[in-house]
Design an enzyme around this catalytic site. Structure first.
Site, mmCIF file in Angstrom:
data_model
loop_
_atom_site.group_PDB
_atom_site.id
_atom_site.type_symbol
_atom_site.label_atom_id
_atom_site.label_comp_id
_atom_site.label_asym_id
_atom_site.label_seq_id
_atom_site.Cartn_x
_atom_site.Cartn_y
_atom_site.Cartn_z
ATOM 1 N N GLN A 161 -4.026 -5.102 7.052
ATOM 2 C CA GLN A 161 -4.967 -6.119 6.549
ATOM 3 C C GLN A 161 -4.813 -7.452 7.282
ATOM 4 O O GLN A 161 -5.501 -8.413 6.956
ATOM 5 C CB GLN A 161 -4.758 -6.342 5.043
ATOM 6 C CG GLN A 161 -5.049 -5.114 4.185
ATOM 7 C CD GLN A 161 -6.521 -4.703 4.192
ATOM 8 O OE1 GLN A 161 -7.403 -5.423 4.661
ATOM 9 N NE2 GLN A 161 -6.797 -3.517 3.676
ATOM 10 N N CYS A 189 -4.597 2.276 -3.835
ATOM 11 C CA CYS A 189 -3.332 2.793 -3.270
ATOM 12 C C CYS A 189 -2.199 1.790 -3.469
ATOM 13 O O CYS A 189 -1.357 1.587 -2.589
ATOM 14 C CB CYS A 189 -3.467 3.163 -1.794
ATOM 15 S SG CYS A 189 -4.725 4.381 -1.460
ATOM 16 N N HIS A 206 0.879 -1.168 0.000
ATOM 17 C CA HIS A 206 0.000 0.000 0.000
ATOM 18 C C HIS A 206 0.920 1.223 0.000
ATOM 19 O O HIS A 206 2.010 1.171 0.570
ATOM 20 C CB HIS A 206 -0.842 -0.044 1.276
ATOM 21 C CG HIS A 206 -1.915 1.003 1.355
ATOM 22 N ND1 HIS A 206 -1.652 2.286 1.734
ATOM 23 C CD2 HIS A 206 -3.244 0.941 1.121
ATOM 24 C CE1 HIS A 206 -2.781 2.977 1.729
ATOM 25 N NE2 HIS A 206 -3.764 2.186 1.354
HETATM 26 N N1 7TS Z 1 -1.624 -0.618 4.665
HETATM 27 C C1 7TS Z 1 -2.498 -1.459 4.110
HETATM 28 C C2 7TS Z 1 -2.075 -2.852 3.763
HETATM 29 C C3 7TS Z 1 -3.801 -1.033 3.881
HETATM 30 O O1 7TS Z 1 -4.672 -1.873 3.339
HETATM 31 C C4 7TS Z 1 -4.166 0.289 4.219
HETATM 32 C C5 7TS Z 1 -5.521 0.830 3.916
HETATM 33 C C6 7TS Z 1 -3.212 1.101 4.834
HETATM 34 C C7 7TS Z 1 -1.940 0.622 5.033
HETATM 35 C C8 7TS Z 1 -3.529 2.472 5.306
HETATM 36 O O2 7TS Z 1 -4.420 2.421 6.370
HETATM 37 P P1 7TS Z 1 -4.950 3.754 7.029
HETATM 38 O O3 7TS Z 1 -5.891 3.298 8.082
HETATM 39 O O4 7TS Z 1 -3.768 4.474 7.543
HETATM 40 O O5 7TS Z 1 -5.635 4.521 5.927
HETATM 41 N N2 7TS Z 1 -6.166 0.163 2.871
HETATM 42 C C9 7TS Z 1 -7.108 0.629 2.062
HETATM 43 C C10 7TS Z 1 -7.654 -0.142 1.033
HETATM 44 O O6 7TS Z 1 -7.358 -1.272 0.786
HETATM 45 N N3 7TS Z 1 -8.534 0.595 0.392
HETATM 46 O O7 7TS Z 1 -8.550 1.813 0.946
HETATM 47 C C11 7TS Z 1 -7.679 1.837 1.999
#
Ligand code: 7TS
Length: 415
Positions: free
Chosen positions: A211, A373, A130
């Protein structure tokens, strides 16, 4: 973090009744919510914990001496202890509350990276990441003159681990930052192997568990990782709170990420000294109520059992791969079922994922369409975007059936 097959079964239909969001019709249809990887819904138990805290125990933390402030502080620190137990950290001093995964990774990248990286050093991440576990490292490498490299992925979205040896020779590997589960493809990454590789090279191992934490048991001591970050909102907790686990020996030696109130010991014109762990890394008023409600989410998930949740998602994923595999003109992305969490990405030939998602929305089916992303990964797969379905403990096979009906409709509309 391999999938453990559990004999326990969950009753997803009954669990679903715990989530008020499903009590409504959207556009006249019941929700088929297949987008839990983006954010999960909240059970009444968590919503009530939030309300209860605001109504009876609310206060700021680390400041007041009156009884109410002490009650708030105790609830906040009790939530920290629940997180400690959830990831099996040695001490609550190793549990830092953040806003989300992104902030946790930025904390490590800047607070550790700016002081420890320089020319000749290598920051190693992967094409599966991501952007939150990619861009901060790329940026800190640029600022420090370190080299930024990404472990390539195969056409099926698994890491090319054979590339490790050569990457290890590219310079002095100082950081290995890797996701435990791909948010686009559901790939379960053999993080144990990468953590070992990191330590063999004297590097720190940083795990993005955004995840993973909502779905599978995490044990930071067994993993032997140095840092691990996740978000509350993806695991039935509120938005605005996340967690960074950090090995205390490293956190102790690091400079703070942000400075200000709540993180100091003594301040004078001449010099300022820092509070002890974990408060050194919690500048300003933290997400107090959100942390308390995250503690409730941990209790809720613990009551059901993460292994049973993973097993349920595994069944749904198997069913979805089977159903979608029969759809004409549909390309599935990602690894085989046995190395995949509850995420399925696909494309329908000749139809843009955004159009697919819009038609599905009209049917009450929520999916995500886009690059998720994961632009480096999309480039590797040779696509601009995919449509993605993702599951959680409240997901039902009927929702997958409605997805299939919606896809048939999309094909007819665009025929
Ligand atoms: N890392 C992973 C593997 C993620 O899936 C996400 C968010 C993040 C980091 C960031 O998380 P946050 O809470 O800081 O925003 N994933 C997703 C997604 O799969 N679709 O939108 C956001």
């Amino acid at each position: 973090m391999a999938l453990k097959q559990s004999t326990a079964r969950i009753d997803a239909a009954r669990i679903r009744a715990d989530f008020p969001i499903f009590d409504q019709l959207v556009g006249g249809k019941p929700l088929a919510f297949l987008d839990s990887a983006v954010s999960a819904h909240k059970p009444r138990f968590v919503l009530e914990a939030l309300e209860e805290f605001y109504e009876h125990s609310y206060g700021n933390v680390g400041r007041g001496v009156y009884a109410l402030a002490e009650r708030a502080n105790a609830a906040y620190e009790q939530a920290r202890e629940k997180v400690r137990e959830f990831v099996n950290a040695r001490s609550p001093r190793e549990v830092v509350f953040t806003r989300n995964t992104t902030e946790g990774i930025n904390l490590v990248a800047y607070a550790w990276g700016l002081d420890n990286l320089g020319p000749g050093d290598v920051v190693l991440t992967t094409e599966l990441e991501h952007h939150s576990n990619f861009v901060p490292w790329q940026e800190v490498a640029r600022r420090t003159g370190a080299t930024f490299k990404a472990i390539p992925v195969t056409a099926e979205g698994e890491l090319e681990l054979e590339a490790l040896d050569e990457l290890g020779r590219a310079g002095n590997v100082k950081v290995v930052a890797v996701t435990a589960v791909s948010n686009s493809l559901g790939t379960i990454v053999p993080v144990e192997r990468l953590i070992r590789f990191a330590h063999e090279h004297g590097a720190i191992a940083v795990i993005d568990a955004a995840q993973a934490a909502p779905h599978r048991v995490i044990d930071v001591q067994a993993l032997d990782c140095d840092f691990l970050a996740f978000s509350g909102h993806k695991m039935c907790g509120p938005s605005g709170v996340g967690v960074l686990y950090g090995r205390s020996e490293l956190l102790e030696r690091m400079s703070p990420f942000q400075t200000g109130g709540g993180m100091i010991r003594r301040v004078s014109v001449e010099k300022t000294t820092w509070a002890g762990l974990p408060h050194k890394f919690e500048a300003g008023t933290p997400p107090v109520a959100e942390a308390v409600a995250l503690g409730a989410a941990i209790d809720y998930l613990g009551g059901i059992g993460l292994e049973a949740i993973a097993a349920h998602e595994h069944e749904l994923t198997a069913y979805t791969l089977e159903q979608l595999g029969e759809q004409p003109g549909l390309t599935l992305y990602g690894p085989p079922l046995e190395r995949r969490a509850g995420i399925v990405s696909f494309n329908l030939e000749g139809i843009h994922p955004h159009d697919v998602a819009q038609i599905l929305d009209a049917e009450g089916v929520c999916v995500r369409a886009g690059h998720h992303c994961n632009q480096p990964l999309m480039r590797r797969l040779g696509v601009a975007a995919t449509t993605r379905a993702s599951f959680y403990l409240y997901s039902l096979p009927e929702e997958v059936d409605r997805l299939v009906v919606g896809l048939e409709r999309a094909r007819k509309v665009f025929a």
